[in-house]
Design an enzyme around this catalytic site. Structure first.
Site, PDB file in Angstrom:
ATOM      1  N   LYS A  58       0.828  -1.212   0.000  1.00  0.00           N
ATOM      2  CA  LYS A  58       0.000   0.000   0.000  1.00  0.00           C
ATOM      3  C   LYS A  58       0.863   1.265   0.000  1.00  0.00           C
ATOM      4  O   LYS A  58       0.611   2.205  -0.733  1.00  0.00           O
ATOM      5  CB  LYS A  58      -0.953  -0.017   1.213  1.00  0.00           C
ATOM      6  CG  LYS A  58      -2.059  -1.057   1.075  1.00  0.00           C
ATOM      7  CD  LYS A  58      -2.863  -1.262   2.356  1.00  0.00           C
ATOM      8  CE  LYS A  58      -3.873  -2.395   2.175  1.00  0.00           C
ATOM      9  NZ  LYS A  58      -4.658  -2.703   3.384  1.00  0.00           N
ATOM     10  N   GLN A 102      -4.923  -1.244   9.601  1.00  0.00           N
ATOM     11  CA  GLN A 102      -4.845  -2.598   9.054  1.00  0.00           C
ATOM     12  C   GLN A 102      -5.469  -3.595  10.036  1.00  0.00           C
ATOM     13  O   GLN A 102      -5.187  -3.545  11.235  1.00  0.00           O
ATOM     14  CB  GLN A 102      -3.373  -2.947   8.764  1.00  0.00           C
ATOM     15  CG  GLN A 102      -3.160  -4.242   8.033  1.00  0.00           C
ATOM     16  CD  GLN A 102      -3.638  -4.213   6.581  1.00  0.00           C
ATOM     17  OE1 GLN A 102      -3.760  -3.144   5.965  1.00  0.00           O
ATOM     18  NE2 GLN A 102      -3.932  -5.366   6.034  1.00  0.00           N
ATOM     19  N   ASP A 125     -11.194   2.844   3.851  1.00  0.00           N
ATOM     20  CA  ASP A 125     -11.516   1.412   3.795  1.00  0.00           C
ATOM     21  C   ASP A 125     -13.031   1.183   3.715  1.00  0.00           C
ATOM     22  O   ASP A 125     -13.473   0.068   3.408  1.00  0.00           O
ATOM     23  CB  ASP A 125     -10.993   0.706   5.055  1.00  0.00           C
ATOM     24  CG  ASP A 125      -9.680  -0.027   4.820  1.00  0.00           C
ATOM     25  OD1 ASP A 125      -9.465  -0.485   3.678  1.00  0.00           O
ATOM     26  OD2 ASP A 125      -8.904  -0.146   5.768  1.00  0.00           O
TER      27      ASP A 125
HETATM   28  N1  GUN Z   1      -6.793  -6.611   6.093  1.00  0.00           N
HETATM   29  C1  GUN Z   1      -7.102  -7.381   5.029  1.00  0.00           C
HETATM   30  N2  GUN Z   1      -7.676  -6.635   4.063  1.00  0.00           N
HETATM   31  C2  GUN Z   1      -7.742  -5.376   4.532  1.00  0.00           C
HETATM   32  C3  GUN Z   1      -8.221  -4.154   3.996  1.00  0.00           C
HETATM   33  O1  GUN Z   1      -8.735  -4.063   2.880  1.00  0.00           O
HETATM   34  N3  GUN Z   1      -8.089  -3.083   4.787  1.00  0.00           N
HETATM   35  C4  GUN Z   1      -7.547  -3.146   6.026  1.00  0.00           C
HETATM   36  N4  GUN Z   1      -7.497  -2.030   6.747  1.00  0.00           N
HETATM   37  N5  GUN Z   1      -7.089  -4.251   6.556  1.00  0.00           N
HETATM   38  C5  GUN Z   1      -7.186  -5.365   5.801  1.00  0.00           C
END
Ligand code: GUN
Length: 295
Positions: A58, A102, A125
């Site tokens: 990311k 996350q 998100d």
């Molecule tokens: N953990 C697995 N997928 C995601 C996601 O799309 N966003 C976040 N914040 N954590 C994750």
């Protein structure tokens, strides 16, 4: 029936590059008008190896399109209060347009409380209950990245989802439920299935569209799939190779579905689109913040 063809492989990496180009151009337009570049704060608590990899991807992707990323790595034992204080600071920071915490979080943290403390306008998100509510009422808001990516992948192979039978396998808050909402908004007939569903192969066989998001490698076998169905594989499971390495395996038995109309590969399907949608959501949040400020 005619000759059984070979399923079209939907190239998620190529589509993600296209979306990234649009995001890059959008960011250039924003900064040219004198606004500061979009900023994304990424909060990682602890050192879950899969989360480390996702977060690294990311951050790298942010750099690629011109988003400022602010990484907040917190030790496993960080208290909930300390995390709430950090989120409050990020909520108040005008250079931060998106906040991503996350998940999964350590067990002593109440994820609902922490995610619920993020300003919904910065919730890139789309996990905050306000954005979940907006999605389920079709009233805008920030949409979760993986479901948004899935919809964009479907749009490359199907013109109109109206009336089509879509079967979603998996009912998570992050993927299954929001995908179902997006498909309903497009007038598809949606069946949401999960681990306790009875007769899943027969249900899947009725589907024009299957979204496999169960996290169960090769769950969807060839005989589950109607000829001409479109298959989107959200599953990513790391499986050990006999030579000691690892490979990624999806929820769909890819080699058994040549009779499908189209299928996404793993890797190179949904994964790159999730990140591209995170970047476009961050740009969207920055544009909203600017418009709000000017308005
Ligand atoms: N953990 C697995 N997928 C995601 C996601 O799309 N966003 C976040 N914040 N954590 C994750």
């Amino acid at each position: 029936m005619g000759i059984i063809g070979v399923a079209h492989i939907i190239d998620g990496s190529a589509l993600a590059r296209k979306l990234d180009d649009e995001t890059t151009a959008g960011i250039a337009g924003l900064t040219k008008s004198g606004y500061y570049p979009p900023g994304l704060a990424v909060v990682l608590v602890g050192s879950d190896p899969a989360s480390e990899v996702y977060v690294a991807h990311k951050i790298r992707a942010c750099r690629r399109v011109g988003i400022e990323s602010y990484e907040h790595r917190m030790p496993e034992g960080t208290s909930q209060d300390a995390l709430l204080t950090l989120i409050a600071r990020l909520n108040a920071d005008p250079t931060v347009h998106g906040i991503l915490v996350q998940v999964p979080l350590p067990r002593h943290i109440d994820a609902g409380v922490l995610l619920g403390s993020i300003d919904p306008a910065k919730d890139v998100d789309g996990f905050h209950p306000v954005n979940v509510g907006r999605l389920s009422t079709g009233t805008g808001g920030l949409v979760p990245c993986t479901p948004l990516g899935v919809l964009k992948l479907l749009d490359t192979v199907i013109d109109n989802l109206t009336g089509l039978n879509a079967v979603v396998i998996g009912k998570s808050n992050i993927v299954g439920k929001p995908i179902a909402m997006l498909l309903l908004e497009r007038e598809a007939t949606v069946t949401v299935t999960h681990i306790e569903t009875r007769g899943l192969p027969e249900i899947a066989r009725q589907a024009d569209i299957i979204i496999a998001a169960a996290g169960s490698p090769r769950l969807v076998r060839g005989f589950w799939v109607k000829e001409g169905a479109v298959l989107i594989d959200v599953g990513i499971t790391r499986v050990a190779r006999s030579n000691g390495g690892e490979r990624l395996v999806g929820d769909i038995a890819f080699d058994e579905v040549e009779h499908a109309k189209a299928v996404t590969p793993v890797p190179g399907g949904v994964g790159p689109m999730t990140i591209a949608c995170l970047l476009s959501n961050t740009l969207k949040a920055a544009r909203n913040a600017r418009n709000h400020k000017n308005g």
